[in-house]
Write an enzyme that holds these catalytic residues in place. Structure first.
Site, PDB file in Angstrom:
ATOM      1  N   LYS A  79       0.853  -1.181   0.000  1.00  0.00           N
ATOM      2  CA  LYS A  79       0.000   0.000   0.000  1.00  0.00           C
ATOM      3  C   LYS A  79       0.897   1.241   0.000  1.00  0.00           C
ATOM      4  O   LYS A  79       1.929   1.267   0.683  1.00  0.00           O
ATOM      5  CB  LYS A  79      -0.889  -0.008   1.243  1.00  0.00           C
ATOM      6  CG  LYS A  79      -1.986   1.062   1.245  1.00  0.00           C
ATOM      7  CD  LYS A  79      -2.887   0.896   2.480  1.00  0.00           C
ATOM      8  CE  LYS A  79      -4.025   1.906   2.492  1.00  0.00           C
ATOM      9  NZ  LYS A  79      -4.901   1.738   3.676  1.00  0.00           N
ATOM     10  N   SER A 154      -9.784   1.534   2.466  1.00  0.00           N
ATOM     11  CA  SER A 154      -8.907   2.291   1.614  1.00  0.00           C
ATOM     12  C   SER A 154      -7.806   1.486   0.940  1.00  0.00           C
ATOM     13  O   SER A 154      -7.202   1.970  -0.024  1.00  0.00           O
ATOM     14  CB  SER A 154      -8.241   3.397   2.449  1.00  0.00           C
ATOM     15  OG  SER A 154      -7.395   2.817   3.434  1.00  0.00           O
ATOM     16  N   SER A 178     -10.048  -0.727   6.746  1.00  0.00           N
ATOM     17  CA  SER A 178      -9.429  -0.537   5.429  1.00  0.00           C
ATOM     18  C   SER A 178      -8.685  -1.738   4.868  1.00  0.00           C
ATOM     19  O   SER A 178      -8.251  -1.714   3.717  1.00  0.00           O
ATOM     20  CB  SER A 178      -8.480   0.662   5.465  1.00  0.00           C
ATOM     21  OG  SER A 178      -9.208   1.862   5.373  1.00  0.00           O
TER      22      SER A 178
END
Lengths: 484, 475
Positions: A79, A154, A178
């Site tokens: 990420k 996310s 997330s």
């Protein structure tokens, strides 16, 4: 595309035995990304040369007879809020334009030491604020199970990259769901560890008291393998638990015989009927496997969402203050320092980030602190106590991960409240600092994946994986290998 | 109307830890700008603070020396935007300070309450460039983050002081304590110790506080005293003409000798304090507190008492000032060791308080053994006072050298008793008339003979010994 269907455990074994070279595995992963990621947009940056260099180092270690580590040659997506030395780390925001961290996040270093190959930095909602990856300054990611659908967020890029078969594993961060919510929407396993289990050093902070890095994988076993690599004490993170994390990988197959499972109605009520149905089926499967299943009510969990949307923005308003144009990233010049700060932040942050900064600033302001931030912290304690009562009679809890299957791109982007409701089932674990995991369990009427959430008390990651593996084994149809 | 001054001081003390408060960067003054920096003290995204145990111990020493209760404490974030602030928030203890509820006793016995002594990090240092360097007119600013994250303890006094002299005494005594604990080098000129004064007036005999002003930029004890006097006079003029004092922060202009309102930071700063989520609570257990206490040396008050005891009941007046100076400068061990070696206390004290103190930091670096040897030589008459002072200067300039050898090289080798007697006899023989007058009771001629003997021996003779020889020959 053989590697896309091969899990991390098998891949690492093949590379360690010399049956496959890390270079070949990496080249295949890079080729798959090159062929299909234009459409999905899982990656903000592909690390071609760096990945091959790392793969060669793994192969060289194998050739020398050294152990290249438990994730030898396994491609992984990071990420883009995890710092990578010399490689842009954007948090999917324009504000970090041009910034290259001078250091690696602790988890990035641990992955490399374990032989994993970072093949790219994955897309996300800007500063991890969002539940659809539509808040990325660089465009959304699409769900491999339906191109018109969001992957959740996310950590949507890492989740979609695993679902698409680009990487068997990935890392995300989970502040309010997330990792688990995109895992559910993409049909993969996603796990949020106990707060403090995994070092946050090098994770660009959103809400420091809630953020936790965790694994994505196609199987529970792979998730446990990755978790074991990244878990443990880190002297660079003061909130890191000061003792080793016991290994979980070896015991994921221990079953659920005698395990007390509480089906938490408060984590099901209000979810779509097919989501509720899948959770009930998962509970039945556990019961059939020898678990003691009963329903449990934890009404306090309903307050979690409200508390979260005060605490997380409050911390974010402070954490994101440093993006002021003085030292790094974007700078929009103006007549004096204060005007430059304003111009930079106005240009650099997206709407959702600005909304949360304002919300958090307000919640911490003199005269409002007690009514908002302090009150939210009291609710947090209430949630923690409610969990403690539940865990007096249960070993784990079962619920939904997300209220629905993947929704359409653009469907909720203009309705913040509807978007926030996506996290209603996942937020309580962040408030409590407890581990929780989403495991794929069948699909909805629309054919899209559904995730079942398993929750456990602090430090019980081993049990979490164990129970999740039973659910996984009973899942109606495997969703792995989507989009191929 | 008669007005009473009410003064409280806030003292920021930079801790003398080897490294910064939350990272491993060197904590040093005066290095090349932006050389002692890392991702943590630059506040780079993803970096996290880790509390420095040595800094905590130094802070605990301060609390212990100020008779504070050491309590379970925590850190908070103080949020405000400023370019010298790497994270745009400062990590500081807020509602749960490490040390609280103590006191400091002035040399005259007056006790000033200490509200709290809490830990926080320093900011970077801004230099405004162009147009005289004032913030309003500068072209641009340069930031040096070497100071960013340097550990500070802020010591907040109760508003117990009633005169500028008391405020100076408090600051001086606190400085001595900070140095004695090893927590700080106490250098006000380098910013190691920074004093802000809260000053207000109230009608004498009343108890309610008047409106206070906070004065910043007090870089010396002298500035502190002057600024308080100026500010009190300014406030008195306002009050007596029926105006009111506005609560504000004022800047002391040393050159102009006045306080001025600071550039309007009066946007009523809301710092939005909240608990620092990146740090865990700091709760020093009893054992740690005891280790810190046990490792502490005596405080200035104890050390002054110890020196005074060397004088029995006779340390008075000027000697009390000398004792204070010697303790403030950390030279008391030298005096004590010299006295232990048999040197008269008054002589050892005078050399330390006057000549050695005048050398500043260099004086402190003189090996104790050298000092003891030197005052011993003087006490035994091997060196005259003038010679001893000269050798002391030389020894301070080159601390490696042995004072005896220095004295020899400087030609100060004492004359043996026989040589001295011969020299005296020679001078008497050369000046029979003067000798006759001396013998007949003209005592002042002793000086004449001493001078002649000194000249004849190229100053190697000891004046006192010459005088003694003259008296012996006469009597």
């Amino acid at each position: 595309m053989s590697d896309g269907t091969m899990g991390a455990v098998e891949l690492a074994a093949a590379v360690r035995s010399g049956a496959r070279s890390a270079r070949a595995v990496t080249e295949e992963a890079l080729a798959a990304v090159a062929a299909r990621d234009d459409e999905l947009h899982c990656f903000l940056r592909v690390l071609g040369d760096e990945a091959l260099e790392q793969a060669d180092a793994v192969d060289a270690a194998v050739a020398r007879g050294q152990d290249p580590g438990p994730l030898a040659g396994v491609p992984v997506g990071l990420k883009d809020n995890l710092c990578t030395r010399g490689i842009p780390t954007t948090c999917a925001s324009r504000i970090l334009d041009g910034w290259r961290p001078p250091y690696d996040a602790t988890v990035v270093r641990m992955l490399r030491q374990a032989g994993a190959i970072a093949v790219g930095k994955t897309n996300m909602d800007e500063f991890a604020m969002g539940s659809s990856t539509e808040n990325s300054a660089f465009g959304p990611t699409r769900n491999p199970h339906g191109r018109d659908r969001v992957p959740g967020g996310s950590s949507g890029g890492s989740a979609a990259a695993v679902a698409a078969g680009f990487t068997p594993i990935g890392l995300g961060s989970d502040t309010g769901g997330s990792i688990r919510q995109p895992a559910a929407l993409c049909g993969v396993v996603g796990m949020k560890p106990t707060y403090g289990r995994v070092s946050r050093y090098g994770l660009v902070a959103f809400a420091s008291s809630l953020d936790q890095i965790g694994p994505f994988a196609t199987t529970v076993e792979d998730a446990a393998l990755l978790f074991d690599v990244i878990a443990g004490h880190d002297p660079l993170d003061s909130t890191s638990l000061p003792y080793p994390s016991p290994p979980t990988f070896e015991s994921t197959g221990a079953g659920s015989e005698g395990v007390r499972v509480g089906v938490c109605t408060d984590l099901i009520d209000g979810c779509a009927p097919d989501v509720v149905a899948r959770v009930r089926e998962a509970a039945d499967a556990l019961s059939a496997a020898g678990a003691k299943v009963e329903e449990i009510r934890i009404p306090e969990l309903a307050y979690g969402l409200s508390a979260y949307y005060l605490i997380a923005p409050a911390e974010a308003s402070s954490n994101l203050a440093r993006y002021d144009g003085v030292r790094y990233g974007l700078r929009v010049d103006a007549e004096d320092a204060a005007a430059m700060n304003t111009a930079t932040r106005t240009a650099g942050f997206g709407a959702e980030v600005k909304r949360r900064i304002m919300l958090g600033t307000y919640a911490l302001s003199a005269g409002y602190y007690d009514a908002y931030y302090a009150q939210a912290q009291r609710v947090r304690t209430l949630v923690l106590e409610a969990f403690a009562r539940a865990y007096a009679s249960c070993d784990v809890l079962l619920g939904a991960t997300a209220p629905t299957t993947a929704f359409a791109l653009g469907e909720k982007v203009d309705d913040p409240m509807a978007m926030y409701m996506n996290d209603v089932c996942t937020i309580p674990s962040n408030l409590a600092g407890h581990p929780a995991l989403s495991v794929p369990f069948g699909t909805g009427g629309d054919g899209l994946p559904i995730g079942v959430q398993v929750l456990a008390p602090a430090l019980a990651e081993g049990l979490l994986f164990q129970v999740a593996r039973v659910v996984e084994a009973a899942a109606p149809s495997p969703t792995r290998g989507a989009g191929q | 109307m008669t007005w009473e001054m009410v003064i409280g001081l806030e003292v920021h003390c930079e801790l003398a830890s080897a490294t910064k408060l939350f990272c491993g960067c060197r904590n040093a003054f005066g290095d090349e700008p932006n050389t002692n920096i890392c991702p943590i003290c630059l506040g780079l995204p993803g970096s996290l603070p880790v509390l420095n145990a040595q800094a905590v111990e130094l802070a605990m020493r301060i609390g212990t020396a100020l008779h504070c209760e050491i309590r379970p404490s925590s850190f908070a974030r103080k949020n405000y935007f400023y370019p010298d602030q790497a994270k745009d928030y400062q990590i500081s203890q807020y509602d749960e300070p490490l040390n609280a509820g103590g006191w400091l006793e002035l040399p005259d016995g007056f006790r000033v309450g200490v509200t709290r002594a809490h830990m926080e990090e320093d900011t970077g240092k801004l230099t405004h460039v162009g147009e005289g360097g004032r913030i309003n007119s500068a072209h641009h600013a340069l930031v040096d983050y070497n100071r960013s994250g340097v550990p500070l303890v802020e010591i907040v006094s109760e508003p117990d002081m009633r005169s500028s002299a008391q405020a100076r005494d408090y600051a001086a005594e606190l400085r001595g304590i900070l140095m004695a604990t090893g927590a700080s080098d106490g250098r006000m000129e380098e910013g190691s110790m920074r004093v802000d004064a809260n000053v207000s007036l109230r009608p004498a005999g009343t108890t309610a506080f008047g409106t206070r002003c906070e004065i910043k930029n007090l870089n010396s004890l002298r500035s502190l005293g002057r600024a308080i006097e100026y500010e009190a006079a300014r406030q008195m003029a306002l009050l007596e003409s029926g105006e009111r004092v506005d609560q504000e922060t004022r800047h002391w202009d040393e050159a102009a000798g006045r306080t001025e309102p600071m550039r309007s930071k009066e946007e009523a700063n809301d710092y939005r304090y909240f608990p620092e989520p990146d740090l865990v609570p700091l709760v020093p257990d009893a054992a740690w507190q005891e280790r810190v206490r046990a490792a502490m040396g005596p405080m200035p008050a104890d050390r002054r008492a110890a020196l005074s005891a060397l004088f029995g009941d006779t340390a008075l007046g000027a000697q009390a000032d000398q004792i204070r100076a010697v303790v403030d400068l950390g030279l008391d061990t030298m005096v004590e060791q010299a006295v232990g070696a048999g040197v008269p206390a008054a002589l050892a004290l005078a050399r330390a308080a006057n000549e050695l103190a005048a050398e500043g930091d260099r004086g402190r670096a003189l090996p104790i053994g050298s000092f003891v040897t030197l005052v011993e030589m003087e006490a035994k008459g091997e060196l005259s006072a003038t010679q001893a002072k000269a050798v002391l200067r030389a020894a301070v300039a080159d601390v490696e050298r042995d004072p005896r050898q220095l004295a020899r090289e400087m030609g100060f080798e004492a004359l043996g008793a026989d040589t001295l007697a011969t020299a005296v006899a020679d001078v008497i023989a050369a000046h029979p008339d003067e000798w006759a007058r001396y013998m007949s009771g003209e005592d002042k001629l002793a000086g004449y003979f001493i001078n002649e003997v000194m000249t004849a021996t190229a100053n190697k003779a000891n004046g006192k010994e010459v005088a003694a020889e003259l008296r012996r020959l006469r009597d």
